[in-house]
Design a protein around this motif. Structure first.
Motif, mmCIF file in Angstrom:
data_model
loop_
_atom_site.group_PDB
_atom_site.id
_atom_site.type_symbol
_atom_site.label_atom_id
_atom_site.label_comp_id
_atom_site.label_asym_id
_atom_site.label_seq_id
_atom_site.Cartn_x
_atom_site.Cartn_y
_atom_site.Cartn_z
ATOM 1 N N SER A 232 10.753 12.478 -0.334
ATOM 2 C CA SER A 232 12.178 12.762 -0.154
ATOM 3 C C SER A 232 12.446 13.798 0.937
ATOM 4 O O SER A 232 13.586 14.063 1.280
ATOM 5 C CB SER A 232 12.774 13.252 -1.470
ATOM 6 O OG SER A 232 12.111 14.438 -1.891
ATOM 7 N N MET A 233 11.383 14.385 1.490
ATOM 8 C CA MET A 233 11.555 15.490 2.437
ATOM 9 C C MET A 233 11.369 15.086 3.897
ATOM 10 O O MET A 233 11.072 15.918 4.745
ATOM 11 C CB MET A 233 10.581 16.619 2.101
ATOM 12 C CG MET A 233 10.856 17.261 0.761
ATOM 13 S SD MET A 233 9.902 18.753 0.542
ATOM 14 C CE MET A 233 10.587 19.813 1.795
ATOM 15 N N GLN A 234 11.567 13.816 4.223
ATOM 16 C CA GLN A 234 11.338 13.335 5.587
ATOM 17 C C GLN A 234 12.097 14.141 6.646
ATOM 18 O O GLN A 234 11.567 14.436 7.709
ATOM 19 C CB GLN A 234 11.722 11.865 5.697
ATOM 20 C CG GLN A 234 10.731 10.943 5.007
ATOM 21 C CD GLN A 234 11.106 9.481 5.146
ATOM 22 O OE1 GLN A 234 12.089 9.148 5.783
ATOM 23 N NE2 GLN A 234 10.331 8.610 4.552
ATOM 24 N N GLU B 120 6.018 13.550 17.470
ATOM 25 C CA GLU B 120 5.543 14.644 18.331
ATOM 26 C C GLU B 120 4.023 14.675 18.397
ATOM 27 O O GLU B 120 3.439 14.965 19.438
ATOM 28 C CB GLU B 120 6.077 15.983 17.820
ATOM 29 C CG GLU B 120 5.751 17.143 18.748
ATOM 30 C CD GLU B 120 6.401 18.445 18.310
ATOM 31 O OE1 GLU B 120 5.836 19.491 18.623
ATOM 32 O OE2 GLU B 120 7.463 18.400 17.666
ATOM 33 N N MET B 121 3.385 14.340 17.260
ATOM 34 C CA MET B 121 1.927 14.338 17.238
ATOM 35 C C MET B 121 1.354 13.215 18.094
ATOM 36 O O MET B 121 0.344 13.389 18.783
ATOM 37 C CB MET B 121 1.419 14.198 15.793
ATOM 38 C CG MET B 121 1.714 15.375 14.895
ATOM 39 S SD MET B 121 0.948 16.908 15.486
ATOM 40 C CE MET B 121 2.344 17.756 16.205
ATOM 41 N N ILE C 292 11.441 6.081 12.104
ATOM 42 C CA ILE C 292 12.096 7.050 11.223
ATOM 43 C C ILE C 292 12.767 8.050 12.161
ATOM 44 O O ILE C 292 12.101 8.908 12.747
ATOM 45 C CB ILE C 292 11.103 7.766 10.279
ATOM 46 C CG1 ILE C 292 10.185 6.753 9.572
ATOM 47 C CG2 ILE C 292 11.852 8.639 9.273
ATOM 48 C CD1 ILE C 292 10.874 5.760 8.667
ATOM 49 N N HIS C 293 14.064 7.918 12.333
ATOM 50 C CA HIS C 293 14.795 8.614 13.388
ATOM 51 C C HIS C 293 14.514 10.116 13.432
ATOM 52 O O HIS C 293 14.652 10.832 12.437
ATOM 53 C CB HIS C 293 16.308 8.376 13.231
ATOM 54 C CG HIS C 293 17.116 8.962 14.357
ATOM 55 N ND1 HIS C 293 17.042 8.471 15.638
ATOM 56 C CD2 HIS C 293 17.962 10.028 14.397
ATOM 57 C CE1 HIS C 293 17.830 9.196 16.415
ATOM 58 N NE2 HIS C 293 18.408 10.137 15.689
ATOM 59 N N GLY C 294 14.081 10.577 14.586
ATOM 60 C CA GLY C 294 13.839 12.004 14.796
ATOM 61 C C GLY C 294 12.546 12.521 14.203
ATOM 62 O O GLY C 294 12.221 13.694 14.350
ATOM 63 N N VAL C 295 11.798 11.658 13.515
ATOM 64 C CA VAL C 295 10.587 12.123 12.824
ATOM 65 C C VAL C 295 9.341 11.419 13.347
ATOM 66 O O VAL C 295 8.391 12.065 13.771
ATOM 67 C CB VAL C 295 10.718 11.913 11.294
ATOM 68 C CG1 VAL C 295 9.459 12.405 10.591
ATOM 69 C CG2 VAL C 295 11.934 12.633 10.740
#
Length: 235
Positions: free
Chosen positions: A89-91, A185-186, A225-228
């Motif tokens: 739930s913390m995406q 980012e990774m 997953i937008h922005g992630v």
């Protein structure tokens, strides 16, 4: 000789006593030295008084959460690999963690064999753990596809698709995180060496190509997953 884990010291911060014990036990059985801490404050004190090769931090902890602990660790040591344990739930919080210099996220609940492989991959990537060639994963099964990493070949029903070096690297990274999020980012930092705008646009093009290569199996998807990050899923 194979991988040498016995001198690798891991800080594990997890307030769930049962999960903490099981994770610690799994790491120890794979040859790692582990210091288990039950809250963020203890974790930070333990880090300051010892030399660690990796930090595995639960995001939700009492006294100091994982993000606060990571921020303090980064002010002391900019190189030590940091991995967050996080609930599904913390995406949205992953963006915050990545800006603090996290090396990866592992979403709970997780398979322990996969967990150990992810930890080893991060340690190799950050040059903490060295490995022989034969220890690296050379083939991945993705739905009805076979991915030969070494030869950069994707095979489906005897039809072969050759991949460029960069396409193969991206797909291998997604496979490492299969059914979980591979942080954007990774991917950029590990494959392009930076995460600027142009590299980001280039990554989107490569993801589109990989979707086309995998299109023959409807059970496979690469979700943005937008922005992630991206999630390679096999249903």
């Amino acid at each position: 000789m194979g991988k040498q884990t016995k001198n690798i010291h891991i800080l594990l911060a997890e307030d769930d006593a049962n999960l903490g014990f099981v994770v610690q036990d799994n790491l120890k059985s794979n040859g790692y030295k582990v210091a288990l801490c039950s809250d963020g404050e203890v974790a930070l004190k333990t880090f300051a008084n010892n030399n660690f090769d990796m930090c595995i931090l639960d995001v939700m902890m009492p006294k100091k959460d994982g993000f606060a602990v990571a921020e303090s660790i980064r002010s002391i040591n900019t190189e030590v690999p940091i991995v967050f344990l996080t609930a599904k739930s913390m995406q949205v919080d992953k963006i915050k963690g990545l800006t603090l210099g996290a090396d990866d996220y592992i979403t709970k609940p997780f398979d322990f064999q996969e967990f150990i492989l992810r930890i080893e991959s991060i340690l190799r990537r950050t040059k903490v753990l060295t490995a022989d060639i034969d220890e690296k994963v050379e083939n991945y099964k993705i739905g009805s596809y076979n991915f030969d990493v070494k030869n950069q070949q994707l095979t489906h029903a005897k039809k072969e698709q050759g991949l460029t070096k960069r396409e193969a690297k991206i797909l291998a990274y997604l496979c490492e995180h299969i059914n979980d999020i591979a942080p954007r980012e990774m991917i950029l930092k590990n494959i392009w060496g930076n995460d600027d705008y142009f590299s980001g646009r280039s990554l989107d093009v490569f993801i589109s190509k990989l979707r086309k290569y995998l299109a023959a199996d409807s059970k496979i998807s690469i979700t943005n997953i937008h922005g992630v990050g991206f999630k390679l899923e096999v249903k």
